[in-house]
Every structure is written in structure tokens, then in C-alpha cells.
Design a protein around this motif. Structure first.
Motif, PDB file in Angstrom:
ATOM      1  N   CYS B 388      -3.184  11.069   3.004  1.00 51.84           N
ATOM      2  CA  CYS B 388      -2.174  11.514   2.039  1.00 51.84           C
ATOM      3  C   CYS B 388      -2.767  11.611   0.635  1.00 51.84           C
ATOM      4  CB  CYS B 388      -0.976  10.573   2.040  1.00 51.84           C
ATOM      5  SG  CYS B 388      -0.070  10.654   3.586  1.00 51.84           S
ATOM      6  N   ALA B 389      -3.732  10.736   0.345  1.00 50.86           N
ATOM      7  CA  ALA B 389      -4.355  10.797  -0.977  1.00 50.86           C
ATOM      8  C   ALA B 389      -5.088  12.124  -1.147  1.00 50.86           C
ATOM      9  CB  ALA B 389      -5.322   9.627  -1.146  1.00 50.86           C
ATOM     10  N   ARG B 390      -5.690  12.614  -0.079  1.00 48.06           N
ATOM     11  CA  ARG B 390      -6.420  13.883  -0.164  1.00 48.06           C
ATOM     12  C   ARG B 390      -5.515  15.088   0.017  1.00 48.06           C
ATOM     13  NH1 ARG B 390     -12.236  13.084   2.401  1.00 48.06           N
ATOM     14  NH2 ARG B 390     -12.477  10.867   2.080  1.00 48.06           N
ATOM     15  N   ASP B 391      -4.537  14.940   0.900  1.00 52.93           N
ATOM     16  CA  ASP B 391      -3.742  16.114   1.242  1.00 52.93           C
ATOM     17  C   ASP B 391      -2.299  15.708   1.551  1.00 52.93           C
ATOM     18  OD1 ASP B 391      -2.754  18.488   2.131  1.00 52.93           O
ATOM     19  OD2 ASP B 391      -3.821  18.481   4.042  1.00 52.93           O
ATOM     20  N   GLU B 410       8.246   3.704   7.287  1.00 52.31           N
ATOM     21  CA  GLU B 410       8.359   2.555   8.200  1.00 52.31           C
ATOM     22  C   GLU B 410       7.399   1.453   7.799  1.00 52.31           C
ATOM     23  OE1 GLU B 410      10.443   0.800  10.240  1.00 52.31           O
ATOM     24  OE2 GLU B 410      10.741   2.647  11.352  1.00 52.31           O
ATOM     25  N   LEU B 411       6.236   1.866   7.272  1.00 51.05           N
ATOM     26  CA  LEU B 411       5.233   0.877   6.865  1.00 51.05           C
ATOM     27  C   LEU B 411       5.445   0.393   5.431  1.00 51.05           C
ATOM     28  CD1 LEU B 411       2.123   2.668   8.392  1.00 51.05           C
ATOM     29  CD2 LEU B 411       3.212   0.612   9.262  1.00 51.05           C
ATOM     30  N   GLY B 412       6.364   1.049   4.713  1.00 50.43           N
ATOM     31  CA  GLY B 412       6.679   0.618   3.351  1.00 50.43           C
ATOM     32  C   GLY B 412       5.619   0.999   2.329  1.00 50.43           C
ATOM     33  N   HIS B 413       4.911   2.114   2.546  1.00 57.01           N
ATOM     34  CA  HIS B 413       3.886   2.561   1.590  1.00 57.01           C
ATOM     35  C   HIS B 413       4.537   3.490   0.568  1.00 57.01           C
ATOM     36  CE1 HIS B 413       0.289   1.681   4.440  1.00 57.01           C
ATOM     37  NE2 HIS B 413       1.207   0.753   4.484  1.00 57.01           N
ATOM     38  N   HIS B 414       5.022   2.907  -0.520  1.00 56.99           N
ATOM     39  CA  HIS B 414       5.862   3.663  -1.446  1.00 56.99           C
ATOM     40  C   HIS B 414       5.136   4.802  -2.146  1.00 56.99           C
ATOM     41  CE1 HIS B 414       9.678   1.357  -1.522  1.00 56.99           C
ATOM     42  NE2 HIS B 414       8.907   0.510  -0.881  1.00 56.99           N
ATOM     43  N   SER B 415       3.981   4.522  -2.753  1.00 59.12           N
ATOM     44  CA  SER B 415       3.379   5.556  -3.597  1.00 59.12           C
ATOM     45  C   SER B 415       2.939   6.753  -2.753  1.00 59.12           C
ATOM     46  CB  SER B 415       2.219   4.976  -4.403  1.00 59.12           C
ATOM     47  OG  SER B 415       1.239   4.495  -3.523  1.00 59.12           O
ATOM     48  N   GLN B 416       2.345   6.478  -1.576  1.00 60.22           N
ATOM     49  CA  GLN B 416       1.929   7.599  -0.735  1.00 60.22           C
ATOM     50  C   GLN B 416       3.142   8.369  -0.245  1.00 60.22           C
ATOM     51  OE1 GLN B 416       1.044   4.465  -0.307  1.00 60.22           O
ATOM     52  NE2 GLN B 416      -1.171   4.394  -0.608  1.00 60.22           N
ATOM     53  N   TRP B 417       4.194   7.612   0.070  1.00 59.97           N
ATOM     54  CA  TRP B 417       5.416   8.277   0.540  1.00 59.97           C
ATOM     55  C   TRP B 417       5.936   9.219  -0.546  1.00 59.97           C
ATOM     56  CZ3 TRP B 417      10.381   8.940  -1.051  1.00 59.97           C
ATOM     57  CH2 TRP B 417      11.273   9.489  -0.116  1.00 59.97           C
ATOM     58  N   GLN B 418       5.906   8.762  -1.783  1.00 61.56           N
ATOM     59  CA  GLN B 418       6.431   9.585  -2.879  1.00 61.56           C
ATOM     60  C   GLN B 418       5.656  10.900  -3.016  1.00 61.56           C
ATOM     61  OE1 GLN B 418       6.556   6.522  -5.963  1.00 61.56           O
ATOM     62  NE2 GLN B 418       8.484   7.457  -6.616  1.00 61.56           N
ATOM     63  N   GLU B 419       4.347  10.801  -2.840  1.00 65.22           N
ATOM     64  CA  GLU B 419       3.524  12.015  -2.917  1.00 65.22           C
ATOM     65  C   GLU B 419       3.957  13.027  -1.868  1.00 65.22           C
ATOM     66  OE1 GLU B 419       0.939  12.949  -4.967  1.00 65.22           O
ATOM     67  OE2 GLU B 419       1.753  11.302  -6.156  1.00 65.22           O
TER      68      GLU B 419
END
Lengths: 479, 834
Positions: B388-391, B410-419
Motif C-alpha cells: 500500500c505504501a508503494r501503490d 480488520e488488522l487495524g492499520h489506520h494510516s495505510q487504510w486511509q491511503e
């Protein structure tokens, strides 16, 4: 038309519809791909053999040839005789029973103008996998399935699920043809490499693993590993050996080959006793080390009937009548030694660590009792003190199961056991099997010395291990 | 163990060595104190046996036992301890039948001191009764704290200088042998209390245990008392208890008064299932301090705490509270959220315990898969983050991005989810209720899949349009592919917004309204030829809280999915994809099964038949490159199959594959081959895997609750029953005849019959190694539902009573206990016909 005839026609129509519907479901609707049931293969071969200019084939040799294999071979030989370019690379998995037959087949192929070679895919080791950054060793990456490249235009391959017969897929998808071609080139280049030659100690594991698994379900009576019943361990043992996931004499191949040969050649008709046998692995080394196996007087002692029967089976394949003894070597070793009479050589792989230290001493004492003066023990003992302790048992078990998945996913259909059951059996094994520490090198050597042995060889060897890399002491001790 | 025998050669030496081992084990257990039971021995070399007199100060030769050499050697081989061997022989004369093998003799599980509360009236009554009678039985239904009360009595007894031998018959130990073994290890005391807990679970062990205690009193002249605990259905019926003083437990406790308090208690009860005591910091962050304080106060407090942890108060029975509080959030979901809260390492430790079945009453165990799956899920999360950081747009593919976002949520990864969410919400417009979602600007890559799907459908039509066979598939030309695509996206986006980490309620509501508008009169979502579209929308709606019970749209869609083909529906034992090998029949069927189960219609016979079909097709969905099919089937199996644990191995394998595949995509390695839905495969598998691990945890929690038969509830909007208003009579004006107590007893009788049936059948299921007892499983599941219903109705007897509930209870009673069950039960105003 009568009402009855109408009904008959309706039923037949429904059956035809079901057939067509099934064919569509199985074959799929990808315009670049055709999927055929296994029984349709002769039609496909006939069609392609009439027109193909070049046919490159990867052919796994499992030890249980299918009826169609011979038909396929004969058609392609005829095709080659007509001047077409047909190449065959036989992939021989570890545990294949019959190296001689494959050699003959290659010779016959060559005589029929098929350019044929064989390539042994050994049991995968962690080292070899680690060397390949693409995510697996050559061995691990090669599916043990038929794969043909026809005119460099389509790839034909077997497609297996966890159950049932395979489908045959003909694909003109560019990606698939490209991947297939790359695999072919990579393997064809390796056809003459030394490491892919036949193992020096052949073991027909592919033939016997299913058999031993079945026998274990009713013949296992309990042994020193688990007095309540050892089917969980003997039943899965050979499967796990096929994927190099359990300790076996193969981990000490050179040691056993060298010292067994040395000891056996010192006697005209050597009497050999194998104590503690998870299967016939140790016997295979004894037979391979003997110039004339039929001159051996071989005895195998174990508490459980499953490994004993496996040893007798392998002995018969080699024309050797192996005497088997269902005996508790720990508690009945003295009487057994008296009954058996002196032997020249005791061989035992990683047996002592099945016991507590005090018990292991009794086993060594019993070895001394059964050996004639000057006789010899050749064995290995795991050195727990030189290993790191497993920090996270659960993680190690998971990695063990994933290694099984990696190694078995491309070839589990060579076995009769269901993939899930194999996975469950491995899980059971890795959770229950424990090796008992009985001391460091000097302590182990002192056990032998205290019981009247003279250590003539003691070397430390590092092996893949089960849950983690392991260290073993390899010992030759003379009485 | 038995080491002295190693050097012993002669018979005499071996027998003497065996005695030494017995003596040594006992000396170690007694730790220098005088024993209750005195052992003296003789060696009979000719008879090859060891004879032991077992007695007391009052009677030295109360019992003579002999242990022969072959038995000793068997014990040595089986690593069966010397003192256990003596215990085994000591009870031979009280056993109803001889054991075939060495039984399990060990410390029986007993609540720890920190789990016990202060003595209450029940404890006082038991104590008083024990001072008057040697044998006392504490009688009560499930959740009445019998075990805790008995444990408090036992600790008090010990604190006063007496001894106690504890046997909980639920934990599988041999009854009389375990008591004998405990006694052999006991120092001398003036009084001995033998506690036999939860007798109803294995009455076969209870008789010999009582007989042994009787012999201790008569033959050994030991002052032994018995305290048994059990359910009324057994205790009141079995003659074994005729001489016992009966102490009834009080009725179950009241519940917290307010909804927020109930929610807090429910949360703690769910955690207690896994014996979790949440740290004070987490509790304070999660709940208002005043509420926690109120629930922790007073003698009837629901929570207890020390400086570091809070937990459900001792004496509170978690399964009973879970059942009675009837939350709409299943216990598995509560535990899953907690796992995410505490993170990888602590979560891993907790799941390890669940794997081991390391909980009281929990003969379940995740078979060593849950912890590894949890750890691998975190590895997968790391790979997802990298990608997600790359694409964040996953190759301009909104479908793939949505599935990745679901996994991240589901894993609670907020910043990546927002992207990823920024990409999804920016590229598609779906804020207009009743209007199908559409690309905001230009089309995204997943639209290309529908071009491919059209080709597949054409080919399917060509295959199936065989002249003279009368097959007439829907013509692809007539399919509106844009509508098809946008309807599918409706389902996908519903799932995305419903699981969003940063909620956009207006978008979610808009999508729900659109789904309501798009549901066709027959119940399907366009096109009818492709049932996986309907399944996808239903799955999305379920995530948004819509279910069979509360949503007409979902109900209509479910009914359509189940409609047989000859009646215009898609169902014919399984579901056909309608798009050739793009979503094969296996994937489509799995999706439909999951949709029906998630909607709350999982007990439909169509679901069971389809699950059986899926099982028979495992040669197909396990093939290489069919990971989407595999992930879908695993979800359906986990949700609906009797042997859901059989999926665990494949989940691990899929986790392994998905992690490697996402890594391959991240480093842009070329595709090895063409696979339909290739762009979606890895993110979809990731999203499914997060769900799969969550569902696995949920099912293990259900299994822990199995004894109390709380069925997993479908997700739905919270609906709380209004609290009873003050001053209303329990029967709400309805007069129960002959009286309210008779009704309650009758309801209890149904519950006990069902509990016994569930227990018996569950035992059969556990023994069924071939996992083929799905019909038995279905009966068990049916009984569990009936039991849950019965307990619910029983509860309602205390609230204002509704005639419908009484009729439902009568109907249930007749079904479970026969036509005569309701004899004499009625209520005022009951119609004569009824």
C-alpha cells in the motif's frame, strides 16, 4: 409416442444436459485454455502426435506408473522415429524405488530417437532453499507433474487438487507458455549435474510410505517413544522422510557408508543387529554397504511390529532374509543377547535419545552384551547441549508445517494419503515427538567407555534438524 | 520414576525396588508429615508379588492389596507412577466393573483461591449441614455457582486444619482412583472432606467414589465426609443421594439495570471465557470510570479488581451471563477486538492457550493452528503495508483496493487504510441513494474483468446452446454489463464502507438505500443469471448490519438464492456461477453459503446440502491458482460445517501463499501465468484470511460455550428488551396455572433433557475421527438452538409474560419431552383450542 417412451426420452435428455453442464464446469470457458479429464488424454496425444514438430516433456517418475504412461511413451517414440524433435526429461523424486528401470527407459528412448535424460530431485534441504532467492530450491520449485511444450505454442500440464484424478490443461496463454519454457530450459540445463544423480543408497520410499502408513494403523503396539501407541509416529514417518522433515540415517550418509563398509568387509558372513528402527532406513544402508548382501545375517530388534515388517519387506526386495525380533531391548536386552548369540556389528540411528539417561546406559550395556569381543557399534546421538533451545515452539512448529507445505504441494499426489491428513499427521508428529538429552559429547563417550567400549571414531556433525538445525555425535565404538 | 528397578535383577530385588519407589513417591508428597493412610509391605518372591497392608492408626490392616511383578512392569513401561498403582489396587473392590487399562489419575481442577469470593448464605448452609450430616449435596441448575460454593467450603475446611480431596468429574479423571491417590498423599488430619463436583457429568464415576468414602468410614475408621454438587435432574432422581442432606442453591443473580452496564458486564463475561483479566489501563480507556466503579462495588458486584487487572467477579458464571445478557455481538467478536487491542505478542500467548484447550470446561483447542495463524496474519499485514505504501490504488483497481482495505481494517492499520480509502472514495461515486455506484471520472481497471467475463459467458452460451437439447441460457447480448459491473461494485463498496476504519455513515446509508432500490421484485440483484452478484450484495449488506431478521431486502435476496431452478431460482443443490470459469460453481456456492449464514439463514437445508456438495468438490477448489475459490470455501466451511477445524491447515497454507504473493506483486515480479481475477487474488485472499482467523476464534469461543448452548448470533442491529417496569407483576397480569413455580420447573426439565442430549451427541462427535457425523452434528446444533430458545423463554417467565411465549414453551416442551409434557400447565385466558 407413449407416455413411457416420453419419460424415457426426458430422462436421457436430462442425462445429456448433466453431461454437457459438467463438461463446461470442468473445462471452463477460458478461450485460451482447454481442460480435459484424464481419460481424454489418448485423444489429445493422438491429435498432437499427428501434427507437432517439437515436443518437450517433463515426465515425473513416481514408481507407480499409470496405464496411460506406456501408451503415451510408445506414441511419442513413434513420433520421434518420424524425425520430429521429441525431448524427455524424467524427473525422479527422492524415494523412487527403481533407478535401474529409469535408466533402461532412457536408453530405450534414445534408441527411439527421443532425446531423453533423467534428473533426480533430491529431498529438499533448508540450505538449498536458502540459496534460491526466488523462494525455493530447484527441487522445491519443480512440480512433480507432467508438462509438455508443444511447438513452443502451447503448454500441456496436469492439474491436481487435493483429491481425485488430475485434469489435463492445454494452455495457449502467453504467460504460461513463457513460464513453462523457462522451467524447461532451467531443468534441461541441469540434466547432467552431479547433485541430480541417483542416490547411492536407494530407498523405495514412494512405494512403501503408503504401505507402512496402513500397516501402522493396526500393527503399531507402542514403543519407547510412546508406550500407548506409536501409529502417529510410525505411520507418518516415511512421508516425512520423503520431504526430509525427520531425522534419518540420510543425515549421516557418508558416515554410515564409510564405517558400515569398513566393518562389514572385515567379515565373510557378518552378523548384524539393528536396534530401534522407525522404518527400514538403517537396513538400506547396511544392504548398500555390503558387497554381497545375501551373505549378511541381519537381525532387527524393536518393540513395535510396524518397523519390523518394513525391514523384512525391504530385505526381501534385496533377497535377504532379515530376522525380526519384537523385543524390548531396554528391559529384555540381556535375555535377548543370550538368545541371539554374539553379533559382529550393532547399528542404530539416533536411538539412545529416545531414553532417559539412566535407560540409555542400559541400552549401551545391552549392546555390549550382544557384541562379540572386538565387535562394533555404529550409531549417532543428538547433542542437545550444542544446540540453541527452541525459543518459540509454536513458531518453530508452524515453520515446520509450512516447510512440509512447500515441499509437498508439488508432489503430494504421488502418495495415497490425503494432503490434509498428511498435514495433520505432521502436526501430530511435531507436537509429540521429543528427543531426550542424555549429555554432551564427553558424557556420551564415557557411557560407552564405562561399559567396556573403546571409541574408535567420534565426530560431530551438523544437520538440517527437524524444528531447527541439529548437532549429532557420530560414534564408532568397539567392544 | 521407577529408577530403582533399573539395577534390580532378581525377583526379590525388583519387588523391593518397587516398594522403595512407592515409599519414595509418598514421602515426597507428604513432605515429612505423618500420613493419613499407613502402608506396610511384604514381599512374596514365590508369588512374585508385593503385598501391602493399607490402614490407619485405628485399624492397621483395614485393607490388603497385592501388586504383582507383571503389573509393576506394565506400569514401568507406561510411566504410570508407583503411588497411582497402589491407588488403582486400593479401589478395585468398589469399582462397578474392572478397568481395561491404566486410568487417568491426577489432580482434579479446582478453582483457585483468587477466583473465590466471600462465603455467602449457600456456603454457610452447606457448612452447617456438613456439621450435622456426613454427606451433603449442593443442588442447582447451570450458572448457580455450585463449583465456587463448594470450593469456598473446601478452602474453609482446610483453613480450619482439615484435609480435602477434590474430584471434578468433568475433567476426565478416574473417580475413585483419584480420591484414593489423593488420600495416599494426604498428611494425617482429624477430618477429611471429599468433594465430588458436578456429578451429572459422569455418574459412572460417582458411585465408586461414594463407595470408597463409605469404606474409609467403616473399614478404615477415617472421619470422611462427602460434599457433592449436581443438577436437580440427577440428584433428585438417583437413589445414590437418598442419604444426602440436600442444600439448594439460590436462583441466578439479577442482571445490571442499564444498557451500558450490561454491555460492560457482557464484555467482561466474554473475556472470562478465555480467563482473560484485562489490565486496568485498558479497562479505563474503554469504559467510563463511574460505571466500572459502580459495577465493582458491594457484595453483589459484577467486577473485581486489583491494582493491575479487572475481571468478572468471582462467583459470576461467564457462560450464564453471556446467555442471559443476550448481546448482539458474539463473544468471538469481543475477544477478537480485544486480541487486536493487546497486539501481536500478548494475543499470540492468549491464542496459544486457546490452541491448547487450556481452559476449564474447554475440551476444545485450536489444534495448534490459531496462534500460528495469528502470527502469520501479522506477517501478511506487513506485506500489505509495504504494498500500500508503494501503490495504494493496487494498479488502479478499485476492486483489489477495496479488498486490501478490508484486510487493513480488520488488522487495524489506520494510516495505510486511509491511503487506500482515499483512492477508493476518490475514484468511485456512491453518495446518491438509489443510484448504482459509478466511476467518478474514468473507469478503473477492474472494469476490464467484465469484458473478460463477457467472453467467458459467450463461450458458456456456445457450449450450452446445443441444438435439440432444449438448453436455453440467457443470451449474453441481453446482459447489460455496465449494470452488472456497477451492481457488483455496490456489494463490494458496501463491504468497504461497512468495515471502514474511518466511518462515513452517509455513504454507508446511501449504499444500503441503493441496495434496497436495486433488489428486484423476485429478490435477486442484477443479473439473475449470476447469483454471485446477489451473494456479494447480501454479504455487503450483512456487514452493514442488515440481516434476514431485520431487513426485507436481505430476506428477499436470501429467499431468491434458495429458490429452486425449476421455480425460476438459482438453487439446484448448489449454485452455478453463470459466468463460465470466472467464479466457478465452487466459488459461487461458497459465496452464497456464506451470504446465507451471515444473513442469519444458515440453518436452511439448502445450506447443508451445498456444504456437502462443496466437500465433495475438494478436488476442484484446492487446485493451484484457485486461491479465491479456496478462500471462499474456507469461509463457508468455517461458518457452517460441523468439522470446521478441518479447515485450519488450509488457512495456514493460504496465509503463507498470500504473504508470498503480495510480496511478489510488491517487487513487481512477472505473473507466472494468467489466472482469472488475478489482480484481485492476493488482496481478496488477504481480506478473507483476516475474516477466517477471526471466525476461527469465534468458533472456538462458541465451542467453549457449547455446554451452555449459546448459538452464534447473526450480526444485527442492537435490539434490547425494555427493562421490566416497576410494580408490574412477573406474569404481567397473566395468571400462570397451577402456579409459576410449576412452569419454571417444567421449563428447566426441557433444558435438562436438551443438555443431556447435546452432551451425549457431542461425545459421539468427539469420537468420530472420520468426521462423518454431520447428521449428528445437525441434531446437536438443532438442540442447541432449542436449548437457547428454552432458556430465553425460561428467562421470560420472570418478566411480564406474553401468551405467545407460553405457547412457544408448550410447543417446545411437547417436541422435546413428548405430548404429555404440558399436562396441568395452562394460564388464565388460554383459548380452549390450545
Amino acid at each position: 409416442m407413449t407416455q413411457g417412451q416420453d419419460r424415457t426420452a426426458e430422462l436421457l435428455l436430462q442425462a445429456r444436459l448433466a453431461l454437457i453442464s459438467h463438461q463446461v464446469a470442468v473445462s471452463g470457458t477460458d478461450p485460451q485454455v482447454v481442460r480435459l479429464p484424464e481419460n481424454a488424454l489418448p485423444e489429445l496425444i493422438r491429435a498432437f502426435a499427428g501434427t507437432a514438430d517439437t515436443v518437450y516433456q517433463l515426465v515425473p517418475v513416481s514408481g507407480r506408473p499409470k496405464n496411460l504412461d506406456l501408451f503415451s511413451l510408445l506414441v511419442w517414440r513413434r513420433h520421434a522415429m518420424k524425425g520430429h524433435d521429441v525431448r524427455r526429461l524424467y524427473l525422479v523424486p527422492f524415494g523412487n524405488p527403481d533407478a535401474e528401470r529409469i535408466l533402461l527407459q532412457v536408453e530405450d528412448d534414445n534408441a527411439s530417437r527421443i532425446i531423453a535424460h533423467r534428473l533426480y530431485a533430491g529431498a529438499s534441504s533448508r540450505d538449498r532453499q536458502a540459496r534460491d532467492p526466488a523462494g525455493g530450491s530447484v527441487d522445491a520449485a519443480v512440480p512433480m507433474t507432467n508438462m509438455w511444450i508443444v511447438d513452443n505454442r502451447v503448454v500441456v500440464y496436469e492439474e491436481y487438487g487435493d483429491n481425485g484424478p488430475p485434469s489435463w490443461v492445454v494452455s495457449a496463454r502467453k504467460e504460461e507458455v513463457r513460464t513453462a519454457r523457462a522451467r524447461w530450459d532451467q531443468l534441461w540445463e541441469k540434466r547432467s549435474e552431479l547433485e541430480h544423480e541417483a542416490p547411492r543408497v536407494p530407498e523405495p520410499l514412494l512405494e512403501s510410505a503408503d504401505m507402512v502408513h496402513s500397516i501402522a494403523q493396526y500393527a503399531c503396539t507402542g514403543d519407547h517413544v510412546d508406550a500407548d501407541g506409536c501409529a502417529w509416529y510410525h505411520g507418518s514417518w516415511q512421508y516425512l522422510r520423503l520431504f526430509n522433515l525427520v531425522s534419518s540415517p540420510n543425515w549421516h550418509a557418508r558416515f554410515y557408508e564409510e564405517h558400515l563398509r569398513l566393518e562389514l568387509h572385515a567379515h565373510a558372513r557378518p552378523r548384524v543387529l539393528i536396534t530401534g528402527a522407525a522404518d527400514y532406513g538403517m537396513l538400506a544402508y547396511v544392504l548398500a554397504a555390503a558387497d554381497r548382501p545375501e551373505n549378511l545375517d541381519v537381525h532387527v530388534a524393536d518393540l513395535c511390529h510396524t518397523p519390523l515388517l518394513a525391514n523384512r519387506w525391504l530385505g526381501r526386495r534385496h533377497g535377504v532374509d532379515v530376522a525380526i525380533h519384537a523385543v524390548d531391548f531396554l528391559d529384555r536386552g540381556e535375555e535377548f543377547a543370550a538368545d541371539l548369540g554374539p553379533v559382529d556389528l550393532v547399528v542404530s540411528d539416533a536411538f539412545l535419545t529416545r531414553f532417559e539417561r539412566v535407560e540409555a546406559e542400559r541400552v549401551v550395556e545391552n549392546w555390549r552384551r550382544v557384541l562379540r569381543p572386538g565387535g562394533c557399534v555404529v550409531t549417532t546421538v543428538r547433542l542437545h547441549d550444542l544446540e540453541r533451545s527452541v525459543e518459540d515452539q509454536s513458531r518453530a512448529e508452524t515453520e515446520y508445517l509450512l516447510r512440509l507445505y512447500e515441499r509437498a504441494k508439488s508432489s503430494h499426489w504421488l502418495l495415497e494419503i490425503d494432503f490434509d491428513d498428511l498435514h495433520d499427521a505432521a502436526r501430530e508428529y511435531v507436537r509429540r515427538m521429543r528427543s531426550r538429552p542424555i549429555g554432551g559429547q564427553s558424557e556420551i563417550e564415557s557411557i560407552f567407555v564405562q561399559h567396556g567400549f573403546r571409541i574408535t571414531k567420534a565426530e560431530v556433525g551438523h544437520v538440517d534438524g527437524e524444528l531447527q538445525p541439529a548437532t549429532y555425535l557420530r560414534i564408532v565404538a568397539h567392544a | 520414576m521407577w529408577n530403582s528397578l533399573l539395577g534390580a535383577v532378581s525377583i526379590g530385588d525388583r519387588l523391593e525396588a518397587a516398594w522403595k519407589e512407592i515409599h519414595a513417591e509418598r514421602r515426597k508428597a507428604l513432605d515429612g508429615e505423618e500420613p493419613s493412610l499407613i502402608l506396610t509391605h511384604r514381599i512374596d518372591v514365590a508369588g512374585q508379588r508385593l503385598t501391602i497392608d493399607v490402614g490407619t492408626d485405628a485399624r492397621r490392616d483395614a485393607r490388603q492389596i497385592s501388586v504383582d511383578l507383571p503389573l509393576i512392569e506394565r506400569a514401568v513401561n507406561r510411566r504410570f507412577s508407583p503411588l497411582r498403582l497402589v491407588a488403582l489396587r486400593l479401589v478395585e473392590d468398589v469399582l462397578e466393573r474392572r478397568r481395561d487399562d491404566f486410568p487417568e489419575i491426577d489432580r482434579s481442577s479446582r478453582p483457585g483461591i483468587d477466583e473465590l469470593g466471600a462465603p455467602d448464605q449457600t456456603v454457610e448452609r452447606v457448612y452447617q449441614s456438613l456439621s450435622q450430616m456426613p454427606d451433603v449435596v449442593l443442588v442447582g441448575g447451570p450458572g448457580t455457582q455450585k463449583t465456587i460454593s463448594a470450593a469456598i467450603v473446601a478452602y474453609q475446611f482446610e483453613r480450619e486444619g482439615h484435609a480435602c480431596a477434590w474430584l471434578d468429574v468433568r475433567d476426565g479423571r478416574a473417580g475413585a482412583e483419584t480420591i484414593a491417590w489423593e488420600l495416599l498423599r494426604l498428611p494425617r488430619h482429624d477430618d477429611i472432606l471429599v468433594v465430588v463436583n458436578q456429578v451429572q457429568d459422569r455418574m459412572s464415576e460417582v458411585g465408586p467414589a461414594f463407595a470408597l468414602t463409605q469404606k474409609l468410614r467403616t473399614d478404615f475408621r477415617l472421619p470422611a465426609r462427602v460434599l457433592a454438587t449436581g443438577r436437580p435432574a440427577i440428584v433428585d432422581r438417583d437413589p445414590l443421594f437418598q442419604s444426602f442432606r440436600r442444600v439448594p442453591t439460590p436462583a441466578p443473580d439479577h442482571l445490571p439495570a442499564t444498557v451500558p452496564e450490561r454491555e460492560i458486564v457482557y464484555w467482561f463475561a466474554c473475556l472470562k471465557l478465555l480467563e482473560i483479566r484485562p489490565p486496568t489501563a485498558i479497562v479505563r480507556r474503554r469504559f467510563p470510570e463511574d460505571l466500572i466503579h459502580r459495577l465493582s462495588r458491594g457484595p453483589d458486584s459484577f467486577l473485581s479488581h486489583n491494582s493491575a487487572h479487572y475481571s468478572l467477579a468471582s462467583g459470576r458464571d461467564a457462560p450464564t451471563l453471556i446467555r442471559r445478557l443476550r448481546s448482539t455481538t458474539p463473544p468471538g467478536d469481543v475477544i477478537w477486538e480485544y486480541l487486536k487491542l493487546i497486539g501481536r505478542s500478548a494475543g499470540s500467548d492468549l491464542l496459544h492457550r486457546l490452541d491448547q484447550g487450556d481452559f476449564r470446561g474447554g475440551a476444545t483447542g485450536g489444534r495448534s493452528y490459531l496462534r500460528p495463524a495469528w502470527n502469520l496474519l501479522f506477517d501478511l499485514g506487513t506485506q500489505l503495508d509495504d504494498h500500500c505504501a508503494r501503490d495504494p490504488g493496487w494498479g488502479e483497481n478499485v476492486g483489489a483496493a477495496v479488498f486490501a482495505a478490508e484486510a487493513l481494517a480488520e488488522l487495524g492499520h489506520h494510516s495505510q487504510w486511509q491511503e487506500v480509502a482515499r483512492f477508493v472514495r476518490g475514484r468511485w461515486r456512491y453518495d446518491q441513494p438509489r443510484v448504482l455506484p459509478e466511476p467518478a471520472d474514468q473507469s478503473t481497471r477492474e472494469s476490464e474483468d467484465f469484458v473478460e467475463i463477457a467472453r467467458y459467458m459467450d463461450l458458456e452460451d456456445a457450449y450450452l446452446s446445443v441444438p435439440d437439447l432444449g438448453l436455453g441460457p440467457a443470451n449474453t447480448d441481453q446482459i447489460d454489463f455496465e449494470r452488472f459491473y456497477r451492481t457488483w461494485m455496490l456489494g463490494v463498496l458496501l463491504g468497504f464502507e461497512a468495515t471502514a476504519l474511518h466511518k462515513a455513515d452517509d455513504l454507508r446509508r446511501s449504499l444500503v438505500r441503493t441496495a434496497e432500490a436495486q433488489c428486484q421484485p423476485e429478490g435477486f440483484f442484477y443479473p439473475s443469471r449470476v447469483p454471485w452478484v446477489t451473494a456479494r450484495v447480501v454479504l455487503g449488506l450483512c456487514r452493514a448490519g442488515e440481516t434476514y431478521q431485520n431487513s426485507t431486502t436481505v430476506r428477499r435476496a436470501c429467499e431468491w438464492l434458495k429458490r429452486p431452478r425449476d421455480k425460476g431460482g438459482p438453487y439446484g443443490g448448489w449454485w452455478k456461477g453463470g459466468t463460465g470459469s470466472w467464479n466457478r460453481d465452487e466459488a459461487t456456492t461458497a459465496m452464497c453459503v456464506a451470504a446465507l449464514i451471515r444473513a442469519g439463514d444458515g440453518d436452511a437445508p439448502e445450506v447443508h446440502t451445498a456444504l456437502a456438495w462443496l466437500r465433495a468438490r475438494d478436488g476442484e477448489w484446492t487446485k493451484t491458482d484457485r486461491e479465491i475459490d479456496l478462500a471462499l470455501v474456507l469461509e463457508a466451511t468455517l461458518l457452517g460445517a460441523a468439522d470446521w477445524r478441518s479447515s485450519y491447515g488450509r488457512i495456514l497454507n493460504l496465509l503463507h501463499w498470500a504473504t508470498a504473493e503480495i510480496h511478489r506483486k510488491t517487487i513487481r515480479q512477472p505473473e507466472p501465468r494468467f489466472v482469472p481475477e488475478n489482480a484481485l487474488r492476493a488482496p481478496f485472499a488477504a481480506a478473507q484470511l483476516a475474516i477466517l482467523v477471526r471466525v476461527s476464534v469465534a468458533r472456538e469461543c462458541e465451542a467453549l460455550l457449547g455446554q451452555t448452548a449459546v448459538r452464534r448470533l447473526p450480526r444485527q442491529r442492537p435490539v434490547y428488551a425494555p427493562p421490566p417496569s416497576a410494580g408490574t407483576s412477573p406474569s404481567g397480569g397473566l395468571l400462570l396455572l397451577p402456579n409459576e413455580q410449576r412452569w419454571k420447573r417444567a421449563a428447566r426439565a426441557i433444558a435438562e433433557t436438551l443438555e443431556n442430549r447435546i452432551k451425549d451427541r457431542s461425545a459421539v462427535l468427539e469420537r468420530d475421527s472420520l468426521r462423518r457425523a454431520s447428521d449428528i452434528w445437525q441434531q446437536v446444533e438443532g438442540d442447541k438452538q432449542r436449548l437457547a430458545r428454552c432458556l430465553e423463554l425460561e428467562d421470560r417467565l420472570k418478566a411480564p409474560v406474553n401468551p405467545d411465549d407460553l405457547e412457544a414453551l408448550i410447543e417446545l416442551g411437547r417436541a422435546v419431552r413428548g405430548a404429555a409434557w404440558d399436562e396441568g400447565l395452562t394460564y388464565k385466558g388460554r383459548p380452549a383450542r390450545a
